[in-house]
Enzyme design. Sequence first.
Site, PDB file in Angstrom:
ATOM      1  N   ARG A 262     -18.543  -0.790  13.911  1.00  0.00           N
ATOM      2  CA  ARG A 262     -19.164  -0.136  12.804  1.00  0.00           C
ATOM      3  C   ARG A 262     -17.757   0.713  11.551  1.00  0.00           C
ATOM      4  O   ARG A 262     -16.950   0.670  12.272  1.00  0.00           O
ATOM      5  CB  ARG A 262     -19.203   1.519  13.285  1.00  0.00           C
ATOM      6  N   ARG A 277     -12.472   7.175  18.299  1.00  0.00           N
ATOM      7  CA  ARG A 277     -13.792   7.103  17.832  1.00  0.00           C
ATOM      8  C   ARG A 277     -12.542   5.830  16.866  1.00  0.00           C
ATOM      9  O   ARG A 277     -11.860   5.303  16.054  1.00  0.00           O
ATOM     10  CB  ARG A 277     -13.574   7.807  16.006  1.00  0.00           C
ATOM     11  N   GLU A 349     -19.152  12.862  23.363  1.00  0.00           N
ATOM     12  CA  GLU A 349     -20.630  11.858  23.620  1.00  0.00           C
ATOM     13  C   GLU A 349     -20.955  10.665  24.153  1.00  0.00           C
ATOM     14  O   GLU A 349     -19.748   9.489  24.059  1.00  0.00           O
ATOM     15  CB  GLU A 349     -21.506  11.669  22.007  1.00  0.00           C
ATOM     16  N   SER A 352     -26.967   8.479  24.224  1.00  0.00           N
ATOM     17  CA  SER A 352     -27.417   9.361  23.258  1.00  0.00           C
ATOM     18  C   SER A 352     -28.608   8.206  23.719  1.00  0.00           C
ATOM     19  O   SER A 352     -28.978   6.895  23.641  1.00  0.00           O
ATOM     20  CB  SER A 352     -26.984   9.210  22.077  1.00  0.00           C
ATOM     21  N   ARG A 390     -15.157   5.904  25.149  1.00  0.00           N
ATOM     22  CA  ARG A 390     -14.924   7.281  25.529  1.00  0.00           C
ATOM     23  C   ARG A 390     -15.064   7.777  26.978  1.00  0.00           C
ATOM     24  O   ARG A 390     -14.384   8.615  27.573  1.00  0.00           O
ATOM     25  CB  ARG A 390     -15.945   8.490  24.795  1.00  0.00           C
TER      26      ARG A 390
END
Length: 424
Positions: A262, A277, A349, A352, A390
């Site tokens: 991403r 991130r 998170e 999801s 994470r």
Amino acid sequence: MLDLRELRKDPKTFETKLKNKVAETSLSSILALDERLRALKTEVEELKSKRNQSSKEIGERKRKGEDMGAFMQELGKVGDRIAILDKEIAEVEPKLNHELAILPNVPMDDVPISPSPKDNVCIKTFGEKPTFDFPFKNHVELNEKLKLFDFARGAKVAGSGWPLYTGLGARLEWALLNYMLDVHRKNGFTQVMPPLLARPEIMYGSAQLPKFETQLFKINDPDYHLYLIPTSECAINGMHCDEILEEEQLPLKYTAYTPCFRREAGAAGSTERGLIRTHQFNKVEMFCLTKPEDSQRVYEEMLASAEEILQGLGIHYRNMLLTTGDMSFAAAKTIDIEVWLPGQNRYYEVSSVSNCTDFQARRSQIRFRHKNDKPQFVHTLNGSGLATSRLMVAILENNQQADGSILVPKILHRYLEDEICVIK
């Protein structure tokens, strides 16, 4: 993509629900384009029918010796009008399709209405936040001694935001991936290994395009027009593009490990350093295709499979039902599973889980057939099971000891050849 026929039936209700997700949503241009396109197609079909009928009359008129001048002139006018209408249809139809393609999915009725993630609803918690009787560290500080990652050399290879796992860090990451895949296979998911690149139409089908074009990595090559996948959801959804499945095949439950890519790496700052991130991260995905009446049951099965992993690791987490404004573009309902990261002093998170109803299936033309009935669209569901970056942070920060060592969760011991129970 939404069903245009349903939008026509009750545009006010749809617009209200869509505004709960994206406040500036308006259906006026879509309805106007739709009305114009239908009028154009009706007129052109009538003219083509007239032209066909007139063409049949030519021979008969000639046999009767009639003067063909006026008749042929009128037929020419019909042809000219058809050409004008076909050109306008070719302009209006792509505009309508684009407007439909950028409309988000409609939230389910049990989703809390709010534009803010602050109004997400906690519906479950597991375990408790850890307490420390020593000054605890974040994972970047812990890594100074443990040498599990080499962020500097990762940046040397590809720039900032591209992590490099080393030694026990790489082995612990691999242990996590194997553990998660084992859980999902046990729970009835079929493991696949999809390509890491996808064609534009596949990205469109999963609703990554056109909306998220700027967040995707693309192959800059004249011979290839491909995107690096931001999640294996895109590739798995594309596996059944343009297919009609038999009812007996459903539900199809898949799991896959892939790296994910991403462009948008988030805000800079101390709380976003390290693995929090990144442009590339590892993720085990769950993706299911179901009959509409089974999607809620399968949704709960996916959520349970993701939770089982965290419970096995003994990590405190909470389940958050997302508001209309915090859900993804394609989702009709989403529950985020968030773990507590002491070093960041907040929840993040790691999974999801979303029900996308028939939104992706309509874009991808994935349908199923019940006996001899007309094919209908499947429901698609996706969920992280889990994202490891994470999760790795959670393991390190929640299991740290006063001497800077890390207790490895017992369930991972069997995946580490040397029976490593402590990283130090």
